[in-house]
Design a protein around this motif. Structure first.
Motif, PDB file in Angstrom:
ATOM      1  N   SER A 109      12.965  27.936 -77.585  1.00 26.33           N
ATOM      2  CA  SER A 109      13.957  26.730 -77.790  1.00 26.33           C
ATOM      3  C   SER A 109      15.103  27.043 -76.545  1.00 26.33           C
ATOM      4  N   ILE A 110      15.333  25.709 -76.013  1.00 27.99           N
ATOM      5  CA  ILE A 110      16.363  25.525 -75.031  1.00 27.99           C
ATOM      6  C   ILE A 110      17.338  24.463 -75.512  1.00 27.99           C
ATOM      7  N   GLN A 111      18.611  25.145 -75.303  1.00 28.58           N
ATOM      8  CA  GLN A 111      19.930  24.128 -75.597  1.00 28.58           C
ATOM      9  C   GLN A 111      20.764  23.983 -74.446  1.00 28.58           C
ATOM     10  N   VAL A 112      21.324  23.085 -74.201  1.00 29.14           N
ATOM     11  CA  VAL A 112      22.283  22.829 -72.945  1.00 29.14           C
ATOM     12  C   VAL A 112      23.581  22.659 -73.709  1.00 29.14           C
ATOM     13  N   PHE A 113      24.674  22.847 -72.790  1.00 24.08           N
ATOM     14  CA  PHE A 113      25.935  22.249 -73.282  1.00 24.08           C
ATOM     15  C   PHE A 113      26.418  20.880 -72.741  1.00 24.08           C
ATOM     16  N   MET A 114      27.209  20.463 -73.686  1.00 20.06           N
ATOM     17  CA  MET A 114      27.659  19.076 -73.565  1.00 20.06           C
ATOM     18  C   MET A 114      29.130  19.231 -74.149  1.00 20.06           C
ATOM     19  N   ASP A 115      30.036  18.346 -73.379  1.00 24.28           N
ATOM     20  CA  ASP A 115      31.542  18.317 -73.689  1.00 24.28           C
ATOM     21  C   ASP A 115      31.524  17.321 -74.883  1.00 24.28           C
ATOM     22  N   LEU A 116      32.817  17.387 -75.699  1.00 27.30           N
ATOM     23  CA  LEU A 116      32.762  16.633 -76.823  1.00 27.30           C
ATOM     24  C   LEU A 116      32.623  15.027 -76.598  1.00 27.30           C
ATOM     25  N   ASN A 117      32.554  14.673 -75.322  1.00 28.44           N
ATOM     26  CA  ASN A 117      32.333  13.307 -74.922  1.00 28.44           C
ATOM     27  C   ASN A 117      30.974  13.081 -74.610  1.00 28.44           C
ATOM     28  N   TYR A 118      29.956  14.050 -74.780  1.00 28.24           N
ATOM     29  CA  TYR A 118      28.611  13.877 -74.737  1.00 28.24           C
ATOM     30  C   TYR A 118      28.078  13.931 -73.277  1.00 28.24           C
ATOM     31  N   GLU A 119      28.856  14.674 -72.402  1.00 24.42           N
ATOM     32  CA  GLU A 119      28.612  14.556 -71.178  1.00 24.42           C
ATOM     33  C   GLU A 119      27.968  16.186 -70.957  1.00 24.42           C
ATOM     34  N   TRP A 122      27.315  21.500 -66.502  1.00 31.84           N
ATOM     35  CA  TRP A 122      26.639  22.010 -65.412  1.00 31.84           C
ATOM     36  C   TRP A 122      26.686  23.479 -65.547  1.00 31.84           C
ATOM     37  N   GLU A 123      27.787  23.784 -65.542  1.00 32.12           N
ATOM     38  CA  GLU A 123      28.262  25.331 -65.639  1.00 32.12           C
ATOM     39  C   GLU A 123      28.439  26.024 -66.969  1.00 32.12           C
ATOM     40  N   SER A 124      28.051  27.280 -67.078  1.00 33.69           N
ATOM     41  CA  SER A 124      28.290  27.678 -68.492  1.00 33.69           C
ATOM     42  C   SER A 124      29.722  27.905 -68.853  1.00 33.69           C
ATOM     43  N   PRO A 125      30.112  27.282 -69.774  1.00 33.29           N
ATOM     44  CA  PRO A 125      31.522  27.446 -70.410  1.00 33.29           C
ATOM     45  C   PRO A 125      31.910  28.853 -70.463  1.00 33.29           C
ATOM     46  N   GLU A 126      33.244  29.011 -70.246  1.00 39.94           N
ATOM     47  CA  GLU A 126      34.067  30.180 -70.232  1.00 39.94           C
ATOM     48  C   GLU A 126      33.772  30.951 -71.424  1.00 39.94           C
ATOM     49  N   TYR A 128      30.976  30.986 -73.444  1.00 35.11           N
ATOM     50  CA  TYR A 128      29.717  31.613 -73.415  1.00 35.11           C
ATOM     51  C   TYR A 128      29.667  32.713 -72.240  1.00 35.11           C
ATOM     52  N   LYS A 129      30.207  32.493 -71.160  1.00 36.78           N
ATOM     53  CA  LYS A 129      30.226  33.598 -70.129  1.00 36.78           C
ATOM     54  C   LYS A 129      30.863  34.871 -70.771  1.00 36.78           C
ATOM     55  N   GLU A 130      31.803  34.893 -71.491  1.00 38.41           N
ATOM     56  CA  GLU A 130      32.635  35.915 -72.185  1.00 38.41           C
ATOM     57  C   GLU A 130      31.678  36.581 -73.376  1.00 38.41           C
ATOM     58  N   TRP A 131      30.971  35.664 -74.020  1.00 39.93           N
ATOM     59  CA  TRP A 131      29.850  36.067 -75.042  1.00 39.93           C
ATOM     60  C   TRP A 131      28.847  37.042 -74.339  1.00 39.93           C
ATOM     61  N   GLN A 132      28.348  36.392 -73.273  1.00 43.45           N
ATOM     62  CA  GLN A 132      27.192  37.078 -72.558  1.00 43.45           C
ATOM     63  C   GLN A 132      27.861  38.522 -72.020  1.00 43.45           C
ATOM     64  N   GLU A 133      29.012  38.481 -71.609  1.00 44.58           N
ATOM     65  CA  GLU A 133      29.732  39.823 -71.227  1.00 44.58           C
ATOM     66  C   GLU A 133      29.893  40.893 -72.293  1.00 44.58           C
ATOM     67  N   ARG A 134      30.396  40.074 -73.446  1.00 46.25           N
ATOM     68  CA  ARG A 134      30.629  40.939 -74.549  1.00 46.25           C
ATOM     69  C   ARG A 134      29.325  41.723 -75.158  1.00 46.25           C
ATOM     70  N   TRP A 135      28.328  40.827 -75.177  1.00 48.23           N
ATOM     71  CA  TRP A 135      26.849  41.694 -75.443  1.00 48.23           C
ATOM     72  C   TRP A 135      26.098  42.171 -74.380  1.00 48.23           C
ATOM     73  N   ASP A 136      26.824  42.201 -73.152  1.00 51.15           N
ATOM     74  CA  ASP A 136      25.942  42.778 -72.017  1.00 51.15           C
ATOM     75  C   ASP A 136      24.662  42.257 -71.841  1.00 51.15           C
ATOM     76  N   VAL A 137      24.298  41.131 -72.136  1.00 53.39           N
ATOM     77  CA  VAL A 137      23.058  40.600 -72.007  1.00 53.39           C
ATOM     78  C   VAL A 137      22.302  40.732 -70.809  1.00 53.39           C
ATOM     79  N   PHE A 138      22.636  40.909 -69.597  1.00 52.93           N
ATOM     80  CA  PHE A 138      22.067  40.939 -68.367  1.00 52.93           C
ATOM     81  C   PHE A 138      21.726  42.483 -68.008  1.00 52.93           C
ATOM     82  N   ASN A 139      22.167  43.324 -68.815  1.00 58.15           N
ATOM     83  CA  ASN A 139      21.822  44.591 -68.684  1.00 58.15           C
ATOM     84  C   ASN A 139      21.036  45.337 -70.020  1.00 58.15           C
ATOM     85  N   LYS A 140      20.488  44.668 -70.732  1.00 56.09           N
ATOM     86  CA  LYS A 140      19.649  44.831 -71.649  1.00 56.09           C
ATOM     87  C   LYS A 140      17.921  44.996 -71.329  1.00 56.09           C
TER      88      LYS A 140
END
Length: 140
Positions: A109-119, A122-126, A128-140
Motif C-alpha cells: 500500500s502507498i499513502q500520500v500526504f494531503m493538508d487539511l484543505n485536501y491539497e 510534495w515534501e514530507s511533513p516535519e 513524518y521526518k522526525e518519526w523516520q529519524e526517531r525510528w532510524d528507518v534509513f539505517n535498518k
C-alpha cells in the motif's frame, strides 16, 4: 532491524463468499487492520496525522493471492514499513495461514500526504521526518 507488526485475525462468516472462500474485498480490511496495529505500536496513527494537520489517503493498494482462506481460518498478517525519502508511507504485507504457515497473499500500500484543505503535499511533513529519524528507518 525492520519495523514490523504481526497480527492474527479470525475469518468471520460475513467475509466469505458462496464458495466458503474469503471474498477478495476483505483483504483491504485486513491490510487496514494491520496499518492500525502498526500505527499503535510505532506511533504513526491516522488520528496522529490529523492532529499534525494532515491526511494520509491510500493512492495505491495491490494484492497478490497465492492460496485461498476459508471460514474458520486464523491467518496472521505481517506488515513491514518500507522506508522512502518521498512524501509517502509505503507498507508491504504478507498473510500466512497459521495452520501450516503457508503464504496466502502478499500486498503493498502507498499513502500520500494531503493538508487539511485536501491539497497534495510534495515534501514530507516535519512530523513524518522526525518519526523516520526517531525510528532510524534509513539505517535498518
Amino acid at each position: 532491524m525492520e519495523l514490523k507488526v504481526s497480527k492474527e485475525i479470525n475469518i468471520r462468516f460475513s467475509e466469505v463468499d458462496s464458495m466458503n472462500v474469503v471474498w477478495h474485498g476483505s483483504y483491504a480490511l485486513y491490510f487496514e487492520d494491520a496499518r492500525e496495529a502498526f500505527g499503535e505500536k510505532y506511533g504513526l496513527t491516522y488520528l496522529g496525522y490529523i492532529e499534525k494537520g494532515y491526511y494520509a489517503p491510500l493512492v495505491e493498494l495491490k494484492f497478490q493471492y497465492k492460496h485461498p482462506l476459508k471460514y474458520g481460518s486464523k491467518p496472521r498478517i505481517d506488515i513491514v514499513y518500507r522506508p522512502t525519502q518521498a512524501a509517502k508511507v509505503v507498507f508491504d504485507y504478507e498473510i500466512h495461514d497459521t495452520a501450516d504457515d503457508s503464504l496466502v497473499a502478499t500486498g503493498t500500500s502507498i499513502q500520500v500526504f494531503m493538508d487539511l484543505n485536501y491539497e497534495l503535499v510534495w515534501e514530507s511533513p516535519e512530523f513524518y521526518k522526525e518519526w523516520q529519524e526517531r525510528w532510524d528507518v534509513f539505517n535498518k
